[in-house]
Design an enzyme around this catalytic site. Structure first.
Site, mmCIF file in Angstrom:
data_model
loop_
_atom_site.group_PDB
_atom_site.id
_atom_site.type_symbol
_atom_site.label_atom_id
_atom_site.label_comp_id
_atom_site.label_asym_id
_atom_site.label_seq_id
_atom_site.Cartn_x
_atom_site.Cartn_y
_atom_site.Cartn_z
ATOM 1 N N GLU A 17 0.838 -1.197 0.000
ATOM 2 C CA GLU A 17 0.000 0.000 0.000
ATOM 3 C C GLU A 17 0.869 1.241 0.000
ATOM 4 O OE1 GLU A 17 -2.624 0.719 3.449
ATOM 5 O OE2 GLU A 17 -3.990 1.606 1.986
ATOM 6 N N GLU A 44 0.349 10.986 11.073
ATOM 7 C CA GLU A 44 0.973 10.590 12.334
ATOM 8 C C GLU A 44 1.497 9.160 12.270
ATOM 9 O OE1 GLU A 44 -1.929 12.126 11.972
ATOM 10 O OE2 GLU A 44 -1.412 14.092 12.784
#
Lengths: 375, 403
Positions: free
Chosen positions: B241, B370
């Site tokens: 991904e 994050e």
């Protein structure tokens, strides 16, 4: 795609890293910082013996005739080691100025000396607070006599000659700006050291009082020559800056792994991890832009002004950020004289102001992009 | 140092260019098709000519091409105006997972149809209560003879409503610590008991769905990896991904910002003459340039037959917030009319407003800023993992928000 250093160039890097690890530990940098010495003379001698000052000088003038890719590697490693030597003044600025604009006689006279380290050159351009412009120059030349004050001049107290920007008295403003080559061993030249935020590198005030000067390059074209020198030097400064930024990152990382708070290494806290990641990201982008700059410089590409400004802006930003956040990661210890965090913090701002600030280079970048679109 | 292809790469690029120039679908060919039909038509054309999924093994429908050839093909195809955007997840994420974990027979059955575009795949990992903390997923699978019975809900599934198959991670044992109780499957999206509900986004679009599972049966033969090994299999998918999401594009970049600033005025002067505008543009330029040349360095590694360094992991982390900041500043440059979002009335057909409304999603999809920062900190810089208070605790004893 071949956007990487060659195997031989990587060997040069390994050799440079080994040499500087042995000969330029931070204790040596601190020794210069804490003394009145303008540089570490021993280290400078060894660097000359390595041939680094001769890197891009053609063999006809006593140099090695290597490319700017080799010089980029040396610059990055000197920056990483925070080397307290007049390399940037003598090599990126004075040598480049002579290569760009020197007459045959000037090249014959100075380049072999620069290559062998028997002469050190410096770059005497800045005069007063604020951004220099052709109109604000107050150093003047009448006949071939130069009068005025340059401050601060990096390595001005060590150097044997200076590249000086001045205006002919026959011109009141703007035009009539030329570059001059001035021998600093004249009784009409007075020099004194000036304290700076980074005493590990030396800076001087130089006063000329009707001192003898020679024209460097075409009369009246000093301002555009200055831009050309700055573009070339900017790439090499940027490499020093990313080298230094990596040093700051490694210091911060090592400390964060070993320092415990609330029962665990501070490197486990996201506030610290994300800070270090941001440093890494900025350093990586800046380094890739430096590759672009090195490519443009080594191939004399038309897009050098864009590439140089790109490398310079991102390297200024990366080094400043890494250096300040390295102190922050260290907490109170980072603010002590005893710790080395001060070294990259000092050097980052020194290199950022030496050949034009971030704002100046941002402006140069957009102007260069506009010019490229017009071309 | 140069930007040139090796002679071999140049030959390959020329071949790719020539084929693309001769074979791009005409507007007549595409006229009566929806975007899925268009994508399928283009994919089939590529497959028949040997240009689909070229990096895959020949046995799976590919061409055994090198990594650098795949990059060159991608570059050349990206230069063309062609149907796009339906097969990315299946080919980019599901297929590498199948190759690593499925049986040869399964790969022979599924991969060529994925390469030819005949079948479309999706990925179902996230759940309402497990996003960044993916291993906290709760959708249950209970063994029943040769089948498993699935109950629960997945969310943020791209393309669920037009996919034929999907991969998913399920909780098969809630009594062990969370990473150990997961198992990975692939499933027919037409299975009875699957219900797909599109999610309306703040941008007005609906690119994602919720997928509900009510007593859905999946054969044990469609399990990838061992029971309880689902986390490890999921990592195969996630690694891919990261390689395939990129910076998310977003339709605006330095050039569009530069052009806008040249067009709109500040105090009767083009905004591009304003020093503060120029400084902002310079910062975006150096970021874009840094990403571009970082990509060139990775390409060089591939070209030399080496693995690229970790540098490329920064592209989404830099690109997504940059996109949002540029869009925000574009609206500011437009002043009051920046608020208008209308294809007729807005500057550039509403491109900047669309980017403003889409960019928050790009900062979240495929790993939030994050999480990306954590990944770089841990995998690239080698910093230690955060202390996890749920470590070693059986999943069904971990506290949750409202328990």
């Amino acid at each position: 795609m071949n956007f990487e250093f060659s195997e031989e160039q990587n060997l040069l890097r390994e050799q440079a890293q080994g040499f500087l690890a042995d000969n330029c530990p931070t204790t040596l940098v601190r020794r210069v910082l804490e003394s009145d010495a303008p540089c570490d003379a021993e280290l400078w001698k060894k660097i000359i013996a390595m041939g680094w000052t001769a890197t891009t000088i053609p063999e006809d003038y006593g140099g090695l005739g290597l490319s700017y890719l080799e010089l980029s590697i040396i610059a990055e490693e000197l920056g990483r080691a925070l080397a307290p030597v007049p390399f940037s003044s003598s090599v990126y600025l004075a040598t480049e100025a002579l290569l760009l604009a020197g007459s045959e006689a000037q090249k014959q006279h100075w380049l072999p000396k620069l290559a062998s380290g028997t002469a050190i050159g410096c770059y005497a351009v800045a005069e007063s607070a604020g951004r220099l412009s052709p109109n604000s120059l107050s150093t003047t030349v009448s006949g071939m006599n130069i009068t005025g004050e340059k401050i601060p001049v990096a390595d001005g107290d060590l150097a044997d000659f200076a590249i000086v920007l001045a205006r002919a008295t026959s011109h009141a403003t703007g035009d009539g700006v030329s570059a001059y080559l001035v021998d600093l061993h004249q009784s009409s030249v007075t020099r004194e050291g000036v304290p700076t935020i980074d005493p590990s590198r030396s800076h001087a005030r130089i006063q000329f009082d009707e001192s003898d000067a020679e024209l460097l390059g075409v009369p009246g074209e000093g301002w555009s020559l200055l831009q050309k020198i700055a573009d070339r030097a900017a790439v090499l400064f940027a490499w020093e800056q990313v080298g230094g930024a990596d040093t700051a990152l490694n210091m911060a990382k090592e400390y964060a792994m070993g320092r415990f708070a609330f029962g665990r290494p501070i490197a486990t806290y996201q506030a610290i991890k994300h800070k270090l990641t941001t440093i890494y990201v900025k350093n990586t982008l800046a380094r890739s832009n430096c590759y672009y700059g090195a490519w443009a410089l080594s191939t004399n590409a038309d897009e050098l002004p864009v590439a140089a400004a790109t490398a310079r802006v991102s390297a200024i930003q990366a080094y400043y950020f890494a250096a300040k956040e390295n102190i922050q990661t260290h907490g109170g210890m980072g603010f002590t004289w005893e710790f080395d965090c001060q070294l990259p913090y000092r050097r980052s701002k020194l290199l950022a102001t030496n050949i034009g600030s971030e704002a100046l280079w941002q402006e140069k970048l957009i102007t260069a992009i506009e010019n490229r679109q017009l071309a | 140092m140069d930007f040139n292809d090796t002679p071999e790469e140049a030959r390959f690029r020329k071949k790719a260019k020539q084929w693309l120039a001769a074979n791009l679908p005409s507007s007549d060919e595409l006229a009566d098709l929806d975007y899925i039909g268009r994508a399928k038509l283009w994919q089939k054309k590529k497959y028949d000519a040997g240009w689909a999924c070229i990096r895959w093994p020949k046995a799976h429908g590919g061409q055994d091409a090198s990594a650098i050839e795949q990059v060159i093909w991608n570059q050349e195809e990206a230069r063309c105006d062609r149907p796009d955007g339906v097969f990315g997840i299946g080919q980019g994420m599901c297929a590498p997972t199948m190759m690593a974990w499925a049986t040869d027979e399964q790969n022979k059955r599924y991969l060529p149809k994925l390469a030819s575009g005949e079948e479309i795949w999706c990925q179902m990992f996230s759940e309402p209560a497990s996003g960044s903390d993916l291993a906290a997923l709760r959708t249950r699978a209970v063994k029943d003879g040769d089948d498993w019975i699935i109950n629960g809900q997945k969310i943020w599934t791209s393309g669920a409503h037009f996919s034929d198959y999907g991969v998913l991670v399920l909780r098969t044992d809630p009594r062990v610590p969370k990473h150990q109780g997961l198992t990975y499957f692939f499933i027919d999206m037409k299975s009875p008991g699957i219900e797909i509900k599109p999610i309306r986004q703040i941008s007005g679009g609906a690119n994602f769905s919720e997928v509900y599972f009510t007593d859905v049966r999946v054969a044990d033969a469609q399990r990838l990896g061992a029971v309880g090994q689902g986390w490890k299999v999921a990592l195969t998918t996630l690694m891919n991904e990261r390689a395939s999401i990129g910076d998310g594009g977003g339709g605006i970049n330095f050039n569009t910002m530069f052009n806008l600033a040249s067009k709109v005025n500040i105090d009767d002067q083009p905004a591009i003459n304003d020093r503060s505008v120029r400084a902002k543009l310079a910062n975006w330029y150096v970021q874009e340039s840094g990403l571009k040349f970082t990509g060139y360095r990775s390409m060089t590694a591939l070209s030399r037959g080496e693995l690229p360094g970790p540098e490329n992991s920064i592209s989404k982390l830099v690109g997504a917030p940059k996109l949002q900041d540029m869009a925000s500043f574009a609206l500011d440059l437009l002043e009051a009319s920046g608020a208008i979002w209308d294809p007729e009335l807005s500057e550039d057909a509403g491109r900047f407003q669309a980017a403003y409304m889409n960019s928050p999603g790009i900062r979240i999809a495929g790993g939030t800023d994050e999480i990306m920062a954590n990944i770089i900190a841990e995998r690239v810089l080698g910093l230690p993992q955060d202390i996890r208070v749920d470590k070693g605790i059986p999943f069904n004893e971990i506290p949750t928000a409202n328990s």
